[in-house]
Design a protein around this motif. Structure first.
Motif, PDB file in Angstrom:
ATOM      1  N   HIS A 146       0.840  -1.197   0.000  1.00  0.00           N
ATOM      2  CA  HIS A 146       0.000   0.000   0.000  1.00  0.00           C
ATOM      3  C   HIS A 146       0.872   1.244   0.000  1.00  0.00           C
ATOM      4  CE1 HIS A 146       0.228  -1.320   4.358  1.00  0.00           C
ATOM      5  NE2 HIS A 146       0.778  -0.120   4.429  1.00  0.00           N
ATOM      6  N   TRP A 191      -8.489   0.011   1.386  1.00  0.00           N
ATOM      7  CA  TRP A 191      -8.055   1.360   1.729  1.00  0.00           C
ATOM      8  C   TRP A 191      -8.468   1.705   3.146  1.00  0.00           C
ATOM      9  CZ3 TRP A 191     -11.454   5.462   2.946  1.00  0.00           C
ATOM     10  CH2 TRP A 191     -12.808   5.204   2.731  1.00  0.00           C
ATOM     11  N   LYS A 241      -4.225   5.318   3.214  1.00  0.00           N
ATOM     12  CA  LYS A 241      -3.530   4.090   2.814  1.00  0.00           C
ATOM     13  C   LYS A 241      -4.340   3.462   1.686  1.00  0.00           C
ATOM     14  CE  LYS A 241      -2.437   1.077   5.952  1.00  0.00           C
ATOM     15  NZ  LYS A 241      -2.523   0.207   7.157  1.00  0.00           N
ATOM     16  N   THR A 242      -3.709   3.193   0.566  1.00  0.00           N
ATOM     17  CA  THR A 242      -4.390   2.596  -0.583  1.00  0.00           C
ATOM     18  C   THR A 242      -3.525   1.495  -1.163  1.00  0.00           C
ATOM     19  OG1 THR A 242      -5.405   4.738  -1.107  1.00  0.00           O
ATOM     20  CG2 THR A 242      -5.474   3.034  -2.814  1.00  0.00           C
ATOM     21  N   HIS A 243      -4.112   0.325  -1.375  1.00  0.00           N
ATOM     22  CA  HIS A 243      -3.361  -0.794  -1.941  1.00  0.00           C
ATOM     23  C   HIS A 243      -3.026  -0.508  -3.401  1.00  0.00           C
ATOM     24  CE1 HIS A 243      -2.178  -4.893  -2.966  1.00  0.00           C
ATOM     25  NE2 HIS A 243      -2.178  -5.166  -1.669  1.00  0.00           N
ATOM     26  N   GLN A 244      -1.842  -0.950  -3.818  1.00  0.00           N
ATOM     27  CA  GLN A 244      -1.420  -0.683  -5.189  1.00  0.00           C
ATOM     28  C   GLN A 244      -2.259  -1.431  -6.222  1.00  0.00           C
ATOM     29  OE1 GLN A 244       2.981  -0.380  -5.736  1.00  0.00           O
ATOM     30  NE2 GLN A 244       3.009  -0.919  -3.570  1.00  0.00           N
TER      31      GLN A 244
END
Length: 469
Positions: free
Chosen positions: A23, A117, A135-138
């Protein structure tokens, strides 16, 4: 059928390990308005704007038997309160306390049974400030339609823009039989894909890495520095599950003065400042530094000119002219001017030699959306051997006017770029409203002095500024 994850996006799910959560993050600091900016107001704002980012109400569903890549489905139990969380520092909260909290929150993996997220409202900062951490996952960064959740809450004025209300009803979740049927139909249309999917999803990390490396290979096929092994450094070690985070604030006008005096770009100055800070940090550790010492950085960046800096009419749009380079940072050179000339020459050589990679290529390879260049750098680093470069430096030019969230003026924005396997440091920086803001994400064990490195940014910038008139 629900939309299927691309091969690259799925790879980030398969490659995720405890030491390398996939993330990317950002820390935005706001001045609390008289009307207040609290948790309830933030939740209300997200509820009003989340329709602009439909992916943020979707979760990943795996296909039985891993016969095909996972799909995105609406989360029937979507709970905004789970994703938007509240934290606080003991008043008056300091920068050190904030960065320690960010490090701990970013060390935790995201819950893969829910939308990938999280957002944290951090209260209690000194001087009436409030911070928002995203926070965000790729896997969410699909390169075409993805817009970060932190982007949609921002406005160009203290008066929030009106977003039409939208009644959201989650689409029915497909059954296991429907997912299998869809996988079979896809396999018939594309023979051989099903075998590749099973290999990857079964945890064949080497096969996935090879696929990523092959996809990204054209990024570096023309870069002569990539043909040589990256030098050994204390930045390339086995990393732990925990992180340290540090920040640095600088003035954009200083970079522009240096640029004008030495006939280079602002990004050249940035990389020279990073080189100088890394040099001083290595010396402070007693590491051997000779005149030929170098650190190799993978540098994805926007290449538009300063005339293209967004106006208020295009707030948050970073443009789609993007290139990615591998650059040797001359940390062994004691002269700040010579360091700058080395970096300037290297970057001009890349550009004039046709070694840049355009945005269309990056989109085909794995994704670029204007607000997600920091994620792009992390995505590229995840698929490339640590032998090619020592660290990632992402540089995103932002708007040079203030932005607001629910009437609260954003003062600063610090990127949190995730670490790749075997790399103990990642540096992200963003220019915004007259400032240049650095975020240093480091392994907790290997980079116990990451705050020392962050403090050396000012020293390196002052060295260069002293050479101006």
């Amino acid at each position: 059928m629900p939309p299927r994850l691309s091969a690259l996006d799925a790879s980030f799910l398969y490659l995720e390990q405890p030491t390398t959560p996939m993330h990317v993050g950002a820390v935005s600091v706001f001045r609390r308005p008289k009307a207040g900016f609290d948790y309830d107001r933030l939740v209300e704002l997200i509820e009003q704007r989340i329709a602009l980012v439909p992916r943020y109400r979707q979760k990943v569903r795996h296909v039985p038997g891993n016969l095909a890549r996972p799909v995105w489905i609406d989360d029937p139990d979507f709970d905004i309160a789970y994703h938007v969380r509240r934290s606080a520092l003991p008043r008056p909260g300091s920068d050190t306390q904030l960065t320690e909290l960010v490090a701990r929150l970013m060390s935790r993996p995201l819950d893969h049974t829910r939308p990938l997220w999280e957002m944290y409202l951090v209260e209690g900062l000194a001087q009436g400030r409030t911070a928002v951490l995203t926070k965000t996952h790729q896997a969410m960064v699909d390169g075409i339609s993805a817009i970060d959740i932190g982007q949609v809450i921002l406005d160009v004025s203290a008066q929030p823009r009106v977003v039409p209300e939208e009644l959201w009803m989650p689409r029915p979740e497909p059954s296991a039989a429907q997912l299998v049927l869809g996988a079979v139909v896809e396999a018939v249309a594309q023979p051989g894909v099903i075998v590749d999917n099973v290999r990857s999803a079964a945890g064949d990390a080497m096969a996935t890495v090879d696929k990523l490396a092959g996809a990204f290979g054209q990024l570096f096929s023309m870069a002569r520095t990539a043909s040589r092994r990256a030098p050994g450094t204390p930045l390339n070690v086995d990393i732990s599950t925990q992180r340290r985070f540090a920040i640095a604030r600088t003035d954009l006008s200083a970079y522009r003065k240096i640029r004008a005096a030495h006939g280079c770009s602002v990004n050249d100055v940035v990389l020279s400042v990073v080189s100088g800070a890394l040099r001083n940090w290595l010396l402070s550790r007693g590491e051997p530094v000779t005149a030929s010492s170098k650190l190799r950085a993978m540098v994805p960046l926007s290449v538009r000119g300063e005339a293209d800096v967004p106006s208020s009419a295009t707030a948050g749009t970073l443009g789609n002219r993007v290139s990615s380079f591998i650059v040797d940072l001359p940390v062994g050179e004691p002269s700040p001017v010579v360091r700058l000339h080395h970096v300037t020459h290297a970057m001009r050589e890349h550009t004039s030699g046709g070694q840049s990679v355009g945005a269309d290529t990056l989109v085909r390879i794995g994704g670029f959306a204007p607000p997600t260049l920091h994620a792009l750098g992390a995505r590229a680093a995840s698929g490339i051997s640590k032998r090619i470069f020592n660290l990632v430096v992402t540089n995103v030019p932002g708007p040079q006017f203030p932005l607001y969230a629910a009437g609260a003026r954003m003062l600063e924005m610090f990127p949190v770029v995730p670490l790749a396997k075997g790399q103990a440091l990642a540096i992200g920086l963003t220019s915004y409203d007259g400032g240049v803001f650095y975020g240093f994400n480091g392994d907790r064990d290997a980079m116990s002095d990451v705050d020392v490195l962050a403090a050396m940014v000012d020293e390196a910038l002052d060295e260069l500024l002293a050479t101006v008139g």
